[in-house]
Design an enzyme around this catalytic site. Structure first.
Site, short mmCIF file in Angstrom:
data_model
loop_
_atom_site.label_atom_id
_atom_site.label_comp_id
_atom_site.label_asym_id
_atom_site.label_seq_id
_atom_site.Cartn_x
_atom_site.Cartn_y
_atom_site.Cartn_z
N GLY A 8 8.08 1.23 1.49
CA GLY A 8 6.69 1.69 1.49
C GLY A 8 5.79 0.72 0.74
O GLY A 8 4.78 1.09 0.16
N GLY A 11 1.92 0.53 1.16
CA GLY A 11 1.15 1.76 0.89
C GLY A 11 0.37 1.67 -0.40
O GLY A 11 0.35 0.64 -1.08
N GLN A 12 -0.27 2.83 -0.76
CA GLN A 12 -1.17 2.83 -1.92
C GLN A 12 -0.44 2.48 -3.21
O GLN A 12 -0.90 1.64 -3.98
CB GLN A 12 -1.82 4.22 -2.05
CG GLN A 12 -2.84 4.31 -3.18
CD GLN A 12 -3.20 5.73 -3.57
OE1 GLN A 12 -2.42 6.66 -3.36
NE2 GLN A 12 -4.39 5.89 -4.15
N ARG A 36 4.63 0.92 8.72
CA ARG A 36 3.47 1.24 9.56
C ARG A 36 2.30 0.28 9.33
O ARG A 36 1.58 -0.06 10.25
CB ARG A 36 3.03 2.69 9.30
CG ARG A 36 4.02 3.70 9.89
CD ARG A 36 3.57 5.11 9.70
NE ARG A 36 3.40 5.41 8.27
CZ ARG A 36 2.36 6.11 7.81
NH1 ARG A 36 1.43 6.55 8.63
NH2 ARG A 36 2.24 6.36 6.53
N TYR A 142 5.17 18.56 2.90
CA TYR A 142 5.22 17.42 1.97
C TYR A 142 5.81 17.86 0.63
O TYR A 142 6.73 17.23 0.11
CB TYR A 142 3.81 16.87 1.76
CG TYR A 142 3.65 15.81 0.70
CD1 TYR A 142 3.01 16.09 -0.51
CD2 TYR A 142 4.12 14.52 0.91
CE1 TYR A 142 2.84 15.10 -1.47
CE2 TYR A 142 3.95 13.53 -0.05
CZ TYR A 142 3.31 13.83 -1.24
OH TYR A 142 3.15 12.86 -2.21
N LYS A 146 9.32 16.93 -1.35
CA LYS A 146 9.32 16.40 -2.71
C LYS A 146 10.24 17.23 -3.61
O LYS A 146 11.04 16.69 -4.38
CB LYS A 146 7.90 16.36 -3.28
CG LYS A 146 7.01 15.28 -2.66
CD LYS A 146 7.64 13.89 -2.78
CE LYS A 146 6.79 12.79 -2.21
NZ LYS A 146 7.45 11.46 -2.27
C1 VAH Z 1 -1.47 13.44 -1.52
N1 VAH Z 1 -1.96 11.53 -2.92
O1 VAH Z 1 -2.66 13.74 -1.65
C2 VAH Z 1 -0.90 12.44 -2.51
C3 VAH Z 1 -0.35 13.11 -3.75
C4 VAH Z 1 -0.66 14.86 -5.52
C5 VAH Z 1 -1.19 14.25 -4.24
O2 VAH Z 1 0.98 13.48 -3.61
O3 VAH Z 1 -0.76 13.88 -0.65
#
Ligand code: VAH
Length: 318
Positions: A8, A11-12, A36, A142, A146
């Site tokens: 990754g 990415g950011q 990507r 998401y 996690k």
């Molecule tokens: C998001 N920047 O917005 C991520 C992060 C706590 C937020 O995991 O999905």
């Protein structure tokens, strides 16, 4: 000297983390892997780069073994809002990608850094001073990946001795690479809008308080945890780390101290508002402070001043 793979890496977090790791350990010792997004100039020119889909276990293992990696910073994932639009792909990338990383780490005795998130908590988690060990019923795919990722990393440490470590990041704000598909992205977008248009239409409600962190602190946290004495760690994966907690209205007011004519309006996105409402407001990060010396450097005024300086310079050069 460690030999590091960053997944990754375009990415950011990955883009800035890769450059920071190259600065610390030597550019040739940090392999950047992206999928990507195309790598930026610095990323491709300052050290080894490869295209890699973390769902391809054989390709991932070939890089880890071929490069004789000793550590993997695994950042490849779909973020919260985009994951809600594609839950099956989010599970595939976020979970099977992590499993492939942990399997390679097991076979090749690598350390692993796994970024969890405040998203690993849910609506019945205590929202203020969220404890290190508490209820985790994430309401998003998401967040589920996690929370499951934290447990999977703990399992690989307990069962196979993999030295896996990780933190629960708040929303991250960076002046380098734009985030993609996150719920906290407003806290980055607002700076570009403030400098360019002096106005921002925010997709979260004015009073949506969330933990946030400036990227330089996020990078220091990852490296500091990975270099910490393992004997001091009671926890390992999913350390709460916090730096500042604010609402869009408070962030706008902090920007107006520099740009008095900046205005904000609210066009709430129901999906991302529902996601943000399920997350805690402010985490208790005393475990990270005690076990490995976590100390953030940036508060809201400091972050805003630094962001405006960098974004103004960046837009001037574009
Ligand atoms: C998001 N920047 O917005 C991520 C992060 C706590 C937020 O995991 O999905």
């Amino acid at each position: 000297m460690p030999k590091i793979l960053v997944t990754g890496a375009t990415g950011q977090i990955g883009a800035e983390l890769t450059l920071a790791l190259r600065e610390r350990y030597g550019a040739e010792n940090v392999v950047a892997a992206g999928h990507r997004r195309e790598p930026s100039g610095d990323l491709a020119q300052t050290g080894p780069y490869c295209r890699l889909d973390v769902r391809d276990a054989a390709a991932l293992d070939a890089v880890v073994s071929g490069q004789h990696c000793t550590a993997i910073y695994h950042l490849a994932a779909l973020l919260s809002a985009v994951a809600e639009e594609q839950p099956l792909q989010a599970w595939d990338i976020n979970m099977n990608g992590l499993l492939n990383v942990l399997e390679s780490a097991r076979k090749h005795r690598c350390q692993v850094f796994f970024p969890s998130s405040i998203a690993a908590f849910g609506p019945d988690t205590p929202p203020f001073d969220t404890p290190q060990d508490t209820v985790q019923h994430p309401a998003t795919i998401y967040g589920i990946t996690k929370a499951a990722g934290e447990l999977l990393c703990d399992y690989y440490h307990r069962r196979y001795g993999v030295d896996a470590r990780g933190v629960r990041y708040p929303g991250l704000i960076s002046n380098q690479v734009l985030p993609g598909g996150g719920t906290t992205d407003y806290a980055v977008d607002i700076f570009y809008a403030a400098v360019q248009q002096r106005h921002y239409d925010c997709f979260l409600r004015a009073d949506t308080q969330l933990d946030m962190m400036y990227m330089p602190d996020a990078i220091v946290a990852a490296v500091q945890l990975m270099e910490a004495d393992a004997n001091r760690l009671t926890h390992r994966n999913g350390f709460n780390i916090a730096a500042m907690s604010f609402t869009p209205a408070q962030l706008a007011a902090a920007i107006q101290r520099h740009l008095p004519d900046f205005t904000i309006a609210y066009a709430v996105d129901p999906l991302r508002q529902a996601i943000a409402d399920s997350w805690p407001r402010h985490m208790d990060d005393s475990a990270a402070r005690t076990e490995w010396g976590w100390r953030p450097q940036f508060d809201l005024p400091g972050m805003v001043a630094d962001m405006l300086t960098h974004i103004a310079a960046k837009l001037q050069n574009d």
